[in-house]
Design a protein around this motif. Structure first.
Motif, PDB file in Angstrom:
ATOM      1  N   CYS B   3      36.040  39.572 -42.203  1.00  0.00           N
ATOM      2  CA  CYS B   3      37.422  39.044 -42.008  1.00  0.00           C
ATOM      3  C   CYS B   3      37.147  37.718 -41.263  1.00  0.00           C
ATOM      4  O   CYS B   3      36.726  37.569 -40.169  1.00  0.00           O
ATOM      5  N   ASP B   5      39.914  35.861 -40.827  1.00  0.00           N
ATOM      6  CA  ASP B   5      41.244  35.428 -40.082  1.00  0.00           C
ATOM      7  C   ASP B   5      42.046  36.633 -39.732  1.00  0.00           C
ATOM      8  O   ASP B   5      42.873  37.049 -40.322  1.00  0.00           O
ATOM      9  N   PRO B   6      41.188  37.467 -38.700  1.00  0.00           N
ATOM     10  CA  PRO B   6      41.782  38.994 -38.630  1.00  0.00           C
ATOM     11  C   PRO B   6      43.214  38.858 -37.874  1.00  0.00           C
ATOM     12  O   PRO B   6      43.467  37.886 -37.302  1.00  0.00           O
ATOM     13  N   HIS B  31      47.512  40.640 -46.971  1.00  0.00           N
ATOM     14  CA  HIS B  31      46.272  40.318 -46.152  1.00  0.00           C
ATOM     15  C   HIS B  31      45.596  41.789 -46.084  1.00  0.00           C
ATOM     16  O   HIS B  31      44.346  41.766 -46.615  1.00  0.00           O
ATOM     17  N   CYS B  35      41.864  43.019 -47.582  1.00  0.00           N
ATOM     18  CA  CYS B  35      40.684  42.925 -46.456  1.00  0.00           C
ATOM     19  C   CYS B  35      40.256  44.307 -45.949  1.00  0.00           C
ATOM     20  O   CYS B  35      41.185  45.236 -45.228  1.00  0.00           O
ATOM     21  N   CYS B  38      40.525  44.461 -41.738  1.00  0.00           N
ATOM     22  CA  CYS B  38      41.985  44.484 -41.165  1.00  0.00           C
ATOM     23  C   CYS B  38      42.513  45.993 -41.706  1.00  0.00           C
ATOM     24  O   CYS B  38      43.289  46.649 -40.881  1.00  0.00           O
TER      25      CYS B  38
HETATM   26 ZN   LIG Z   1      41.569  40.697 -42.248  1.00  0.00          ZN
END
Ligand SMILES: [Zn+2]
Lengths: 152, 145
Positions: B3, B5-6, B31, B35, B38
């Motif tokens: 990821c 942009d965690p 998100h 993802c 996440c």
């Molecule tokens: Zn993520």
């Protein structure tokens, strides 16, 4: 995608059985859409499934409410829930880890996840600022994560 | 897939505990559904949170509790035995196997105190459990544990 659907169900329905129902219904809805050719682009899958989750949760909530009303009207008790499926984590180990937290950390964690109190409530109970509550909570989660060996 | 942009863990905790607005929840859900990483982290967090709820529900934690906690325990049908400790006094506790929770309550003017230590001793006065540095609110006048 199925674990994400179950996760959504657990978060919104707070019930291990209801999230089974949700997962099945959403899966069926998705397959139906795929078969009917309403879902061609695979990149749209995630948002389609999320949408289906939202609709189904609303629907399950409505049905649960209706069930409650009927039970109340006829003066019946709800059926006892079936035994929960196997635990996802080692409860004994978790109990140890939680007991090893500092007093404040433990209080914050339990008030957050069990009491579901807001940061302001927790802050009021502990006599610290809300910012402080977040700091304590963050530290507690990190300690639990390290103690349990999970990647949160 | 990694990821780029965690989602911050603090935000995931807020999401799980229902502390976000609907719009904020929507952003997280969009998100998470797209993802792998996440959603994996949220699964772990959810399992942790569920585990803690189970522990709290079964009354197996030794800790300071809030009045909300006690109200919920009563609603959940737990049997509670409560002892109030008078200032400077002592109280003999009996616990039977029918009790789910043992609550000790300190009713005292705490406004002048800065630190509370709870020490549980057996018949012989030997300390069995110590909860150092109890969180408390100086004005609430009671601590339940
Ligand atoms: Zn993520």
């Amino acid at each position: 995608m199925a674990p994400r659907v179950r996760l959504y169900g657990l978060r919104h329905l707070r019930d291990e059985h209801a999230d089974d129902d949700l997962a099945q219904q959403v899966l069926l809805t998705t397959i139906e859409a795929l078969r009917a050719g309403r879902l061609r682009e695979t990149e749209k899958l995630a948002s389609f499934v999320l949408g289906a989750c939202r609709m189904t949760v609303l629907d399950l909530r409505r049905r649960a409410q209706r069930k409650q009303q009927l039970l109340a009207r006829f003066g019946l008790d709800p059926l006892a829930p079936v035994q929960a499926s196997e635990p996802m984590i080692d409860q004994d180990r978790l109990a140890n880890c939680v007991q090893n937290l500092g007093e404040r950390e433990r209080a914050v964690i339990v008030m957050t996840f069990y009491d579901e109190q807001t940061g302001a409530d927790v802050a009021g109970f502990l006599g610290v600022s809300e910012v402080n509550v977040r700091v304590i909570r963050h530290r507690a989660i990190r300690q639990l994560r390290d103690c349990m060996g999970v990647a949160v | 897939m990694k990821c780029m942009d965690p989602i911050d863990t603090t935000l995931l905790v807020d999401y799980w505990s229902g502390a976000l607005t609907e719009q904020q929840e929507d952003v997280i859900e969009v998100h998470v559904f797209g993802c792998e990483e996440c959603s994996g982290r949220l699964v772990e967090l959810g399992a942790l949170a569920e585990g803690i709820r189970k522990l709290a529900r079964s009354g197996s934690l030794r800790m300071v509790v809030s009045d909300v906690f006690l109200r919920r325990a009563v609603e959940a049908g737990l049997r509670i035995r409560e002892y109030s400790l008078p200032a400077g006094g002592s109280v003999q506790c009996t616990v039977t196997e029918d009790d789910d929770l043992l609550i000790g309550r300190l009713n005292e003017d705490l406004s002048a105190e800065t630190r509370i230590v709870v020490s549980l001793c057996d018949d012989a006065g030997v300390e069995r459990l110590r909860l150092p540095d109890i969180p408390f609110h100086a004005t609430s006048g009671s601590v339940a544990f």
